[in-house]
Design an enzyme around this catalytic site. Structure first.
Site, PDB file in Angstrom:
ATOM      1  N   GLU A  56       0.873  -1.174   0.000  1.00 14.77           N
ATOM      2  CA  GLU A  56       0.000   0.000   0.000  1.00 14.77           C
ATOM      3  C   GLU A  56       0.903   1.215   0.000  1.00 14.77           C
ATOM      4  O   GLU A  56       1.708   1.400   0.914  1.00 14.77           O
ATOM      5  CB  GLU A  56      -0.873   0.035   1.260  1.00 14.77           C
ATOM      6  CG  GLU A  56      -1.980  -0.998   1.280  1.00 14.77           C
ATOM      7  CD  GLU A  56      -2.785  -0.949   2.570  1.00 14.77           C
ATOM      8  OE1 GLU A  56      -3.555  -1.896   2.807  1.00 14.77           O
ATOM      9  OE2 GLU A  56      -2.644   0.019   3.349  1.00 14.77           O
ATOM     10  N   ASP A  67      -5.707   9.390  10.418  1.00 21.57           N
ATOM     11  CA  ASP A  67      -4.371   8.892  10.718  1.00 21.57           C
ATOM     12  C   ASP A  67      -3.816   9.416  12.027  1.00 21.57           C
ATOM     13  O   ASP A  67      -4.072  10.557  12.414  1.00 21.57           O
ATOM     14  CB  ASP A  67      -3.412   9.248   9.577  1.00 21.57           C
ATOM     15  CG  ASP A  67      -3.609   8.325   8.389  1.00 21.57           C
ATOM     16  OD1 ASP A  67      -3.472   7.106   8.574  1.00 21.57           O
ATOM     17  OD2 ASP A  67      -3.929   8.820   7.296  1.00 21.57           O
ATOM     18  N   TYR A 182     -10.388  -4.611   3.630  1.00 22.71           N
ATOM     19  CA  TYR A 182      -9.451  -4.149   4.646  1.00 22.71           C
ATOM     20  C   TYR A 182     -10.247  -3.981   5.931  1.00 22.71           C
ATOM     21  O   TYR A 182     -11.070  -3.083   6.029  1.00 22.71           O
ATOM     22  CB  TYR A 182      -8.845  -2.835   4.178  1.00 22.71           C
ATOM     23  CG  TYR A 182      -7.728  -2.250   5.037  1.00 22.71           C
ATOM     24  CD1 TYR A 182      -7.667  -2.428   6.417  1.00 22.71           C
ATOM     25  CD2 TYR A 182      -6.719  -1.495   4.438  1.00 22.71           C
ATOM     26  CE1 TYR A 182      -6.650  -1.886   7.169  1.00 22.71           C
ATOM     27  CE2 TYR A 182      -5.695  -0.940   5.183  1.00 22.71           C
ATOM     28  CZ  TYR A 182      -5.666  -1.138   6.550  1.00 22.71           C
ATOM     29  OH  TYR A 182      -4.665  -0.575   7.292  1.00 22.71           O
TER      30      TYR A 182
END
Lengths: 286, 403
Positions: A56, A67, A182
């Site tokens: 990725e 994040d 995911y």
């Protein structure tokens, strides 16, 4: 890149091969352009031989709202070093000149892609050998923006499923997706917490009841032991923040790469890859 | 662009105003905002909820706020008749309380136990801390480290109200980064936490919900101007950062033909210097903080830091409904610089005995521009959305005065 070999097909091929070997994939996340173009390219190109089964590649963004501190800092370093979406695509093109087997997906936020122009971006991404996209801020409700054109282009649009994605919502999240799913193992930001393994195992089982796609698990995996534990439960273990931290530990005060940075990061990948590879050999009696 | 039958029907079911708005959030948050949308939809149609909201607006916030004829300013400028909607007289000193009361009542109804908020100037943070205290919720306010530096009085107020103020040191350390950090908190504490967004931005249903709670401004102003003048105003003026006070004033008037509607953006040191916060004048559409809207960004889609002397306008985006109103032409948006706002700030104190916040000082600067050229029967209604106590140190600094 010929249609039928790259894109979703390359991802499917890799996961099918690993299933035959009865092992999970190590999916390595690194940020494009961090800490600078040449070092980042050396890292990217070293990932497959260090044991990464899929890559990725992060597209840096000024405002990465999902994040944690490690990947925020990584993105800001990359931007400071002049990374643009064009350069990210160049890095993929370089990577593909040496490696045509390892799936590579771009991961990031929508705005840089929107600014580039979604159609132009998809053409360019396909052209350089990108296989799929993970766009954090595009839930199924916004599929018309990029997901549907991505699938039409023969690339995967990899969806994030989370602990908050309940049974009634899963079909919507798993629709219009391909390549792999995911699973975000925690509610939180990247790199935040160590996932609770029993919850991860039952979550993967839950997903498997709804999809035949491989399930990779990420957010919070740091050590080879944790990667191995995830690899027993899922089809892939995604490691990001722990790799990116190898960069922050090997740059000087001006952000310059110290000698040995690339090796330090790739050694960390090797350790994780060993963990993933050994995971099912020494499977504890259940 | 096609002219709609009504400008008041948005957003659609996808949370869009034209192409703007939407729900651009991580999957972890998606079930939460769907839950919020359903809960707000039910509350909005519940007479008990509306009655409690009206009661708190009246007895706690002090609504209705007066509509005031600024007679001396009208004489001074020598043109249009100027009215101020006095939302600076609300409890906590700005319009922000209108929205916070609505959202805290919703948070309680949804069984949430913890409040988070982002703040720029600190006005929204103070309002959120205020309602959290009143309803007995723990409250965490995210505030950029740069803003904490320039808005010390509000930081102390929030602490006195029992809130935890978390300095945000990521990115440009201002409002946009505070919003990123609040979203990171929310994504981590999904079960317990209600995120009180302070402006008409963010993922659907926030732009609609905040607008609805702020529309009390326009609803009151409509009645008040008709009582005072026997008719509706000719021009509405309000400042826009994220745009909540403006949306609250504008929305009840959007379908009244012939009313000129003007939003005033912060032009900072000037649009051509690049140091400004005028996302409509100088930005282009993009996606940030859960919605598609006009953003200040570079060629590569990276968000550019905004600048304004007013921390409350210092944001590189704008609510999606404003983006749509701009594109349809129903509202116009004009830039006002730091210097023009400072001049208006001082004039208002001297002529009307009202020290405005730097945010509505921008709106006032535009009123000062247009009023002299309008006829004496032209009615201008401006939202005085906050008071200037919090800004006296910033203004003193800008004027080179030591206090």
């Amino acid at each position: 890149m010929t249609t039928g070999t790259g894109g979703t097909a390359r991802i499917e091929r890799r996961f099918a091969r690993l299933a035959l070997d009865d092992r999970a994939a190590l999916v390595a996340y690194v940020m494009a352009g961090d800490p600078n173009r040449d070092t980042a390219n050396a890292i990217l190109e070293g990932l497959p031989s260090a044991g990464a089964d899929a890559v990725e590649l992060g597209i840096p963004f000024t405002d990465p709202m999902a994040d944690g501190p490690a990947i925020q800092a990584s993105g800001l370093r990359a931007l400071k070093a002049g990374t643009t979406l064009d350069r990210v695509l160049d890095s993929v093109a370089r990577f593909r000149r040496r490696d045509s087997d390892t799936p590579l997906v771009l991961m990031g936020y929508y705005n840089p892609i929107y600014a580039f122009g979604p159609d132009r971006f998809l053409r360019a991404a396909k052209d350089v050998g990108v296989d799929g996209l993970i766009v954090v801020d595009l839930p199924p409700e916004e599929d018309a923006e990029l997901c549907l054109p991505t699938l039409e282009a023969g690339l995967s649009f990899i969806r994030l499923a989370t602990p908050t994605t309940d049974e009634s919502r899963l079909p919507r999240v798993l629709g219009n997706t391909s390549g792999f799913v995911y699973y975000v193992s925690i509610t939180g930001i990247t790199g935040a917490a160590i996932p609770d393994l029993s919850l991860v195992t039952s979550a993967v089982e839950r997903l498997k009841r709804h999809t035949s796609l491989p399930v990779a698990v990420g957010f919070g995996i740091k050590t080879p032991e944790q990667a191995a534990a995830i690899a027993r439960a899922a089809d892939g273990a995604v490691v990001g923040s722990a790799l990116v931290t190898a960069i922050s530990e090997n740059i000087d005060a001006d952000g310059k790469a110290r000698p040995g940075l690339v090796d330090a990061l790739l050694t960390r990948v090797q350790g994780l890859a060993d963990g993933v590879r050994r995971a099912r050999e020494a499977e504890p009696a259940s | 662009m096609e002219i709609p039958n009504t400008y008041r029907a948005g957003p659609d079911e996808e949370g869009r105003f034209g192409v703007y708005g939407g729900r651009f959030v991580a999957e972890t948050l998606m079930p939460l905002i769907l839950d919020l949308e359903a809960s707000y939809g039910a509350a909005r149609n519940d007479p008990d909820f509306q009655a409690e909201l009206a009661s708190f607006n009246k007895h706690y916030a002090g609504r209705p706020s007066p509509l005031y004829f600024a007679e001396r300013l009208t004489e001074h400028l020598g043109g249009a008749r100027i009215y101020f909607k006095r939302d600076e007289l609300n409890h906590t000193g700005s319009h922000k309380i209108n929205n916070c009361i609505g959202q805290i009542l919703l948070a309680r109804r949804m069984g949430k136990t913890r409040i988070i908020a982002e703040t720029g100037a600190g006005q929204h943070g103070v309002a959120a801390a205020t309602v959290a205290a009143r309803f007995g919720f723990p409250c965490t306010v995210y505030m950029g480290a740069v803003d904490i530096e320039r808005q010390q009085p509000n930081v102390f107020r929030m602490k006195l109200l029992g809130a935890e103020v978390v300095p945000v040191i990521s990115g440009s350390r201002t409002l946009k980064d505070a919003m990123n950090e609040a979203l990171r908190d929310w994504v981590t504490n999904v079960d317990s936490t209600f995120y009180i967004i302070g402006t008409v931005a963010g993922p659907h249903p926030y732009p609609e919900m905040v607008r609805d709670f702020q529309s009390v401004i326009g609803v009151e102003a409509r009645e008040q101007i008709q009582a005072a003048e026997g008719r509706l105003p000719d021009t509405l003026v309000a400042c826009v950062g994220g745009g909540s006070n403006a949306m609250g004033l504008f929305h009840p008037f959007l379908d009244d033909d012939g009313i000129e509607i003007v939003g005033v953006e912060a032009a900072g040191r000037g649009i051509d210097t690049g140091e400004h916060a005028a996302s409509l004048a100088a930005g282009r559409p993009g996606v940030l903080h859960g919605n598609k809207t006009y953003l200040l960004q570079d060629e590569d889609g990276q968000i550019v830091e905004a600048h304004s002397i007013s921390a409350g306008l210092d944001y590189p985006g704008i609510g999606p409904e404003h983006a749509w109103l701009k594109d349809t032409g129903r509202a116009t948006y004009v830039p006002v610089t730091d210097d023009e706002a400072l001049e208006a700030f001082q004039l208002c104190g001297r002529v009307e005995g009202i020290i405005p916040a730097l945010e509505p000082a921008h709106a006032l600067a535009h009123v000062m521009r247009i009023a002299p050229d309008r006829p004496a029967d032209h009615l201008v209604l401006m939202n005085m959305c906050g008071r200037g106590d919090k800004d006296i140190f910033t203004v003193a600094d800008a004027l080179g005065v030591e206090i």
